[in-house]
Design a protein around this motif. Structure first.
Motif, PDB file in Angstrom:
ATOM      1  N   GLY A  30       0.808  -1.217   0.000  1.00 44.20           N
ATOM      2  CA  GLY A  30       0.000   0.000   0.000  1.00 44.20           C
ATOM      3  C   GLY A  30       0.840   1.265   0.000  1.00 44.20           C
ATOM      4  O   GLY A  30       1.791   1.400  -0.760  1.00 44.20           O
ATOM      5  N   VAL A  31       0.515   2.152   0.903  1.00 43.13           N
ATOM      6  CA  VAL A  31       1.180   3.441   0.987  1.00 43.13           C
ATOM      7  C   VAL A  31       2.665   3.291   1.321  1.00 43.13           C
ATOM      8  O   VAL A  31       3.461   4.183   1.046  1.00 43.13           O
ATOM      9  N   ARG A  32       3.056   2.143   1.854  1.00 43.84           N
ATOM     10  CA  ARG A  32       4.476   1.906   2.138  1.00 43.84           C
ATOM     11  C   ARG A  32       5.308   1.809   0.859  1.00 43.84           C
ATOM     12  O   ARG A  32       6.530   1.698   0.920  1.00 43.84           O
ATOM     13  N   GLY A  33       4.672   1.878  -0.298  1.00 42.79           N
ATOM     14  CA  GLY A  33       5.390   1.926  -1.572  1.00 42.79           C
ATOM     15  C   GLY A  33       6.309   3.123  -1.669  1.00 42.79           C
ATOM     16  O   GLY A  33       7.213   3.160  -2.501  1.00 42.79           O
ATOM     17  N   ILE A  34       6.098   4.081  -0.802  1.00 38.86           N
ATOM     18  CA  ILE A  34       6.974   5.256  -0.792  1.00 38.86           C
ATOM     19  C   ILE A  34       8.386   4.888  -0.339  1.00 38.86           C
ATOM     20  O   ILE A  34       9.356   5.554  -0.700  1.00 38.86           O
ATOM     21  N   ILE A  35       8.532   3.793   0.406  1.00 38.38           N
ATOM     22  CA  ILE A  35       9.852   3.375   0.883  1.00 38.38           C
ATOM     23  C   ILE A  35      10.723   2.907  -0.285  1.00 38.38           C
ATOM     24  O   ILE A  35      11.817   3.449  -0.492  1.00 38.38           O
ATOM     25  N   PRO A  36      10.282   1.914  -1.087  1.00 45.70           N
ATOM     26  CA  PRO A  36      11.119   1.568  -2.239  1.00 45.70           C
ATOM     27  C   PRO A  36      11.247   2.718  -3.229  1.00 45.70           C
ATOM     28  O   PRO A  36      12.285   2.860  -3.881  1.00 45.70           O
ATOM     29  N   PHE A 105      -5.568   4.746  -1.264  1.00 48.38           N
ATOM     30  CA  PHE A 105      -5.674   3.919  -0.062  1.00 48.38           C
ATOM     31  C   PHE A 105      -6.393   4.688   1.038  1.00 48.38           C
ATOM     32  O   PHE A 105      -5.800   5.048   2.053  1.00 48.38           O
ATOM     33  N   PRO A 106      -7.689   4.963   0.859  1.00 50.55           N
ATOM     34  CA  PRO A 106      -8.403   5.754   1.868  1.00 50.55           C
ATOM     35  C   PRO A 106      -8.474   5.007   3.212  1.00 50.55           C
ATOM     36  O   PRO A 106      -8.646   3.794   3.249  1.00 50.55           O
ATOM     37  N   GLN A 107      -8.307   5.752   4.284  1.00 50.75           N
ATOM     38  CA  GLN A 107      -8.318   5.183   5.621  1.00 50.75           C
ATOM     39  C   GLN A 107      -9.520   5.716   6.388  1.00 50.75           C
ATOM     40  O   GLN A 107      -9.772   6.912   6.399  1.00 50.75           O
ATOM     41  N   LYS A 108     -10.214   4.808   7.025  1.00 48.12           N
ATOM     42  CA  LYS A 108     -11.306   5.216   7.907  1.00 48.12           C
ATOM     43  C   LYS A 108     -10.734   5.329   9.310  1.00 48.12           C
ATOM     44  O   LYS A 108      -9.991   4.470   9.773  1.00 48.12           O
ATOM     45  N   CYS A 109     -11.075   6.393   9.981  1.00 45.38           N
ATOM     46  CA  CYS A 109     -10.498   6.667  11.295  1.00 45.38           C
ATOM     47  C   CYS A 109     -11.288   5.978  12.400  1.00 45.38           C
ATOM     48  O   CYS A 109     -12.453   5.649  12.251  1.00 45.38           O
ATOM     49  N   GLY A 110     -10.625   5.788  13.507  1.00 42.83           N
ATOM     50  CA  GLY A 110     -11.262   5.277  14.707  1.00 42.83           C
ATOM     51  C   GLY A 110     -11.423   3.769  14.709  1.00 42.83           C
ATOM     52  O   GLY A 110     -11.228   3.079  13.711  1.00 42.83           O
ATOM     53  N   PHE A 111     -11.800   3.264  15.857  1.00 37.55           N
ATOM     54  CA  PHE A 111     -11.970   1.832  16.064  1.00 37.55           C
ATOM     55  C   PHE A 111     -13.065   1.259  15.169  1.00 37.55           C
ATOM     56  O   PHE A 111     -12.885   0.228  14.527  1.00 37.55           O
ATOM     57  N   LYS A 120     -15.247  -5.883   5.891  1.00 34.40           N
ATOM     58  CA  LYS A 120     -15.420  -5.776   4.438  1.00 34.40           C
ATOM     59  C   LYS A 120     -14.321  -6.513   3.688  1.00 34.40           C
ATOM     60  O   LYS A 120     -14.557  -7.079   2.630  1.00 34.40           O
ATOM     61  N   SER A 121     -13.100  -6.513   4.255  1.00 34.76           N
ATOM     62  CA  SER A 121     -11.980  -7.166   3.569  1.00 34.76           C
ATOM     63  C   SER A 121     -12.136  -8.678   3.517  1.00 34.76           C
ATOM     64  O   SER A 121     -11.455  -9.348   2.753  1.00 34.76           O
ATOM     65  N   LEU A 122     -13.041  -9.227   4.310  1.00 30.26           N
ATOM     66  CA  LEU A 122     -13.287 -10.669   4.277  1.00 30.26           C
ATOM     67  C   LEU A 122     -14.069 -11.095   3.039  1.00 30.26           C
ATOM     68  O   LEU A 122     -13.993 -12.251   2.622  1.00 30.26           O
ATOM     69  N   VAL A 123     -14.807 -10.174   2.442  1.00 31.55           N
ATOM     70  CA  VAL A 123     -15.647 -10.528   1.297  1.00 31.55           C
ATOM     71  C   VAL A 123     -15.301  -9.798   0.004  1.00 31.55           C
ATOM     72  O   VAL A 123     -15.816 -10.132  -1.046  1.00 31.55           O
ATOM     73  N   ARG A 124     -14.444  -8.791   0.103  1.00 30.95           N
ATOM     74  CA  ARG A 124     -14.054  -8.059  -1.103  1.00 30.95           C
ATOM     75  C   ARG A 124     -12.698  -7.403  -0.882  1.00 30.95           C
ATOM     76  O   ARG A 124     -12.184  -7.377   0.231  1.00 30.95           O
ATOM     77  N   PRO A 125     -12.113  -6.868  -1.941  1.00 27.27           N
ATOM     78  CA  PRO A 125     -10.805  -6.222  -1.795  1.00 27.27           C
ATOM     79  C   PRO A 125     -10.850  -5.072  -0.786  1.00 27.27           C
ATOM     80  O   PRO A 125     -11.894  -4.435  -0.592  1.00 27.27           O
ATOM     81  N   LYS A 126      -9.712  -4.815  -0.185  1.00 32.99           N
ATOM     82  CA  LYS A 126      -9.616  -3.761   0.825  1.00 32.99           C
ATOM     83  C   LYS A 126      -9.943  -2.386   0.231  1.00 32.99           C
ATOM     84  O   LYS A 126     -10.587  -1.562   0.860  1.00 32.99           O
ATOM     85  N   TYR A 127      -9.488  -2.139  -0.985  1.00 33.62           N
ATOM     86  CA  TYR A 127      -9.748  -0.871  -1.661  1.00 33.62           C
ATOM     87  C   TYR A 127     -10.407  -1.169  -2.998  1.00 33.62           C
ATOM     88  O   TYR A 127     -10.100  -2.160  -3.646  1.00 33.62           O
ATOM     89  N   ASP A 128     -11.311  -0.301  -3.433  1.00 33.92           N
ATOM     90  CA  ASP A 128     -12.034  -0.586  -4.673  1.00 33.92           C
ATOM     91  C   ASP A 128     -11.202  -0.381  -5.934  1.00 33.92           C
ATOM     92  O   ASP A 128     -11.502  -0.929  -6.978  1.00 33.92           O
ATOM     93  N   GLY A 129     -10.162   0.420  -5.881  1.00 34.53           N
ATOM     94  CA  GLY A 129      -9.258   0.586  -7.013  1.00 34.53           C
ATOM     95  C   GLY A 129      -9.733   1.525  -8.098  1.00 34.53           C
ATOM     96  O   GLY A 129      -9.020   1.743  -9.077  1.00 34.53           O
TER      97      GLY A 129
END
Length: 150
Positions: A30-36, A105-111, A120-129
């Protein structure tokens, strides 16, 4: 483009390494792509000090591949541009991530947001793309894999 017969523009010939095949492999994350992206920017700058400002990473590898966000990085590095040069330099990748990651890579805040994302990630991709797909289409147009530098 093979390291045994490739040229960048008309000035620089890539060294021949005999029977060696050079591979650049970048993992996902994900957003860690900034490292490479940061590491590759440094590597390309060092190559430019040796071989001139037109040196691009794509010309130093026989194969470039990546998983998820690593695939995005390698696509940017290998996409053909003008004058027999890659469309993007390594220094273009970090700004791309900084500008586009919140939408890719939108992030939803809070618990509660994290729990909903997990369920949601159990039934579909984490991000819609959708945003990523639209952005890549805008940047690369109709470019296909066989047209890339590798």
């Amino acid at each position: 483009m093979s390291s045994t017969s490739s040229e960048v523009g008309t000035q620089m010939k890539i060294p021949t390494y005999g029977n060696f095949i050079t591979i650049l492999s970048i993992d996902g994350g994900g957003v860690r792509g900034i490292i490479p992206a940061t590491i590759l920017e440094f590597l390309e700058s060092q190559l430019q000090e040796l071989d001139g400002e037109d040196a691009r990473l794509a010309c130093y590898f026989d194969i470039m591949a990546g998983t998820s966000t690593g695939g995005l990085v390698t696509a940017m590095l290998a996409a053909p541009g003008e004058n027999n040069q890659p469309l993007f330099a390594a220094k273009d990748i970090s700004p791309f991530y900084m500008e586009n990651c919140p939408k890719i890579f939108p992030q939803k805040c809070g618990f509660l947001g994290r729990m909903m994302r997990l369920l949601k990630s159990l039934v579909r991709p984490k991000y819609d793309g959708k945003y990523l797909h639209d952005t890549i289409k805008e940047l690369l147009g109709e470019t296909r894999l066989h047209q890339t530098f590798n």
